[in-house]
Design an enzyme around this catalytic site. Structure first.
Site, PDB file in Angstrom:
ATOM      1  N   ASN A  93       0.842  -1.149   0.011  1.00  0.00           N
ATOM      2  CA  ASN A  93       0.029  -0.020   0.092  1.00  0.00           C
ATOM      3  C   ASN A  93       0.840   1.365  -0.129  1.00  0.00           C
ATOM      4  OD1 ASN A  93       0.794   0.758   2.642  1.00  0.00           O
ATOM      5  ND2 ASN A  93      -0.848  -0.678   3.441  1.00  0.00           N
TER       6      ASN A  93
ATOM      7  N   GLU B  30       3.380   1.706   2.986  1.00  0.00           N
ATOM      8  CA  GLU B  30       4.381   0.669   2.696  1.00  0.00           C
ATOM      9  C   GLU B  30       5.466   0.805   1.851  1.00  0.00           C
ATOM     10  OE1 GLU B  30       1.845  -3.352   4.456  1.00  0.00           O
ATOM     11  OE2 GLU B  30       1.986  -2.723   2.356  1.00  0.00           O
TER      12      GLU B  30
ATOM     13  N   ASP C  50      -5.634  -8.114   1.776  1.00  0.00           N
ATOM     14  CA  ASP C  50      -5.803  -9.776   1.713  1.00  0.00           C
ATOM     15  C   ASP C  50      -6.495  -9.835   0.500  1.00  0.00           C
ATOM     16  OD1 ASP C  50      -4.546  -9.962   3.945  1.00  0.00           O
ATOM     17  OD2 ASP C  50      -6.156 -10.364   5.240  1.00  0.00           O
TER      18      ASP C  50
END
Length: 476
Positions: A195, A198, A264
């Site tokens: 993301n 990150e 996820d």
């Protein structure tokens, strides 16, 4: 967004990573505690859901893929609850049980659909535990097409470079949901999906779109990744590969209730799509839509194939579609072609939209995935049709066309014919209604020269704008 789904049932995926149990305590709040300035929640519902890598596996299973799951758990009741949770969807886990560590648990207390607090029960696993897990998982590589490494920095994925190299040598794609500031741990992966937070933790603050692309390509070269997909919340996703233009995919979420598990969902939809034979741009579009569904749910959730089909259909008309400028359309068209979509284009005045127009546009859309309608502006309609025309100004004509389910983009042009704009956009298929000869259709030669096609469609007899105007005037 219209994207055809691959045969998910053919997908064979291995998920390795940090598994955990997401536990929810839910109830109403009606007062403040006399002991501290905090709300009192009267718990009336308790629910356990597989989380982390286990949630990735469940997402794949829910989409219809064949999935194997490997992770580290303790020898405790939480591990038993986690096992039951994944088995309920047909996933038989390959646990490596560690006697002196607890199974990771995230306990969330919710009231009125809002999370009040989260309590984590966990201890990081040791490096040798990760090494044993990855070694155990090597035996599963021959039975899958894609591997997902789901890293939550809890110890299951410590040094996976050798595992990645072995998988790639066997022709297995490796997708990584990364964690931490050291992406060298994933050297050689097929795709990583950080993301924005990150991503910036590794490359530093991103100051512009150009800066994002430059830094992403730097990571590709440095760590030998095939691709990076940066998920960007309300800005959608950006896919960067070594040998193709970047692909920006706008977000499709309408309401966001809970972002738990959204990452996820992205990587599970990517893995299932790629393992089922989808090309990467198509897989990214599917994953983006799946994420838009899951953030509209509360808590860690999965997305079914039916939900995904419905969401793909509903996505028509989202950001990037409707009435656009020529430059906007040129960019949108480039992105559509990167996704593998077949683009159809037609043109006309569409002064008074009638049933014949609607039928014709539906026929045109059925020939591809996207439909562009180029519309004569007011001055060109007057030159072509004479005084008193158009009846409706161009902005109104385009607004009505953009409201049709069959139409993706509406763009104005000022010339008497659309030859220039067609030559610039070069659709896969150019269609025209009436009794034209293909060689007489404006822009047709350019489309054919570029490898496209030209087709003539019939109009419904007895319906025309001129006839409607004459009928109205006759009744006055």
């Amino acid at each position: 967004m219209k994207v055809s789904l691959p045969a998910f049932e053919k997908a064979k995926v291995l998920v390795v990573g940090d598994v955990m149990l997401d536990r929810y305590w839910v109830g109403p709040t009606g007062r403040i505690s006399p002991e501290a300035p905090v709300p009192v929640v009267k718990i009336n519902q308790v629910e356990d859901r597989p989380g982390g890598a286990a949630n990735v596996a469940l997402n794949i299973a829910t989409l219809g893929g064949q999935v194997q799951l490997a992770g580290l758990v303790g020898e405790d009741d939480t591990a038993k609850a986690l096992t039951l949770g994944v088995q309920a969807l047909g996933v038989e886990p390959q646990w490596l049980k560690i006697a002196d560590k607890p199974t990771i648990t995230k306990l969330r207390v919710l009231s009125r659909n809002q999370q009040l607090i989260r309590l984590d029960f966990e201890e990081s696993f040791d490096k040798q535990d990760s090494a044993r897990l990855l070694k155990q998982s090597e035996a599963l590589l021959d039975s899958v097409d894609v591997v997902v490494l789901s890293d939550y920095a809890k110890g299951a994925i410590d040094k996976p470079q050798d595992f990645i190299a072995l998988a790639r040598a066997k022709g297995v794609k490796v997708l990584v949901d990364p964690k931490g500031s050291d992406f060298s741990r994933y050297h050689g992966a097929s795709l990583i999906t950080p993301n924005m937070s990150e991503f910036e933790a590794v490359v530093g603050a991103v100051t512009s779109e150009a800066d994002l692309l430059e830094k992403a390509r730097g990571l590709l070269n440095k760590h030998q990744f095939d691709a990076i997909l940066v998920t960007r919340s309300e800005k959608g996703m950006t896919l960067v590969t070594a040998n193709a233009p970047e692909l920006h995919i706008p977000t499709v979420a309408r309401e966001v209730y809970d972002v738990t598990g959204a990452g996820d969902t992205v990587i599970s939809a990517l893995a299932t799509s790629l393992a089922a034979g989808a090309e990467l741009p198509q897989a990214c579009a599917i994953a983006n839509t799946a994420a838009g569904v899951v953030v509209g749910k509360l808590g860690t959730s999965t997305v079914s194939r039916i939900e995904l089909i419905e969401a793909l259909a509903l996505h028509h008309g989202e950001s990037g579609f409707g009435v656009v400028s020529e430059d906007q359309l040129a960019y949108a068209l480039e992105q559509a072609k990167l996704r593998g979509e077949r683009v159809v284009m037609t043109n006309g005045c569409f002064d008074i939209l009638h049933a014949g127009h609607v039928s014709y546009l539906k026929q045109a859309k059925a020939l591809g995935d996207r439909l562009i309608v180029a519309v004569n502006d007011d001055a060109s309609v007057k030159r072509l049709k004479g005084e008193g025309r158009p009846v409706n100004q161009v902005d109104r004509r385009m607004a009505v066309l953009a409201g049709l389910a069959a139409v993706d983009w509406v763009v104005p042009f000022s010339e008497d014919t659309p030859q220039r704009i067609i030559a610039r956009l070069l659709p896969d298929l150019l269609v025209k209604g009436g009794d034209y000869k293909i060689e007489d259709i404006a822009g047709g030669a350019e489309v054919i020269a570029a490898g496209g096609q030209v087709q003539v469609l019939g109009f419904e007899d007895g319906i025309s704008t001129t006839a409607i105007i004459q009928n109205i005037m006759a009744k006055q």
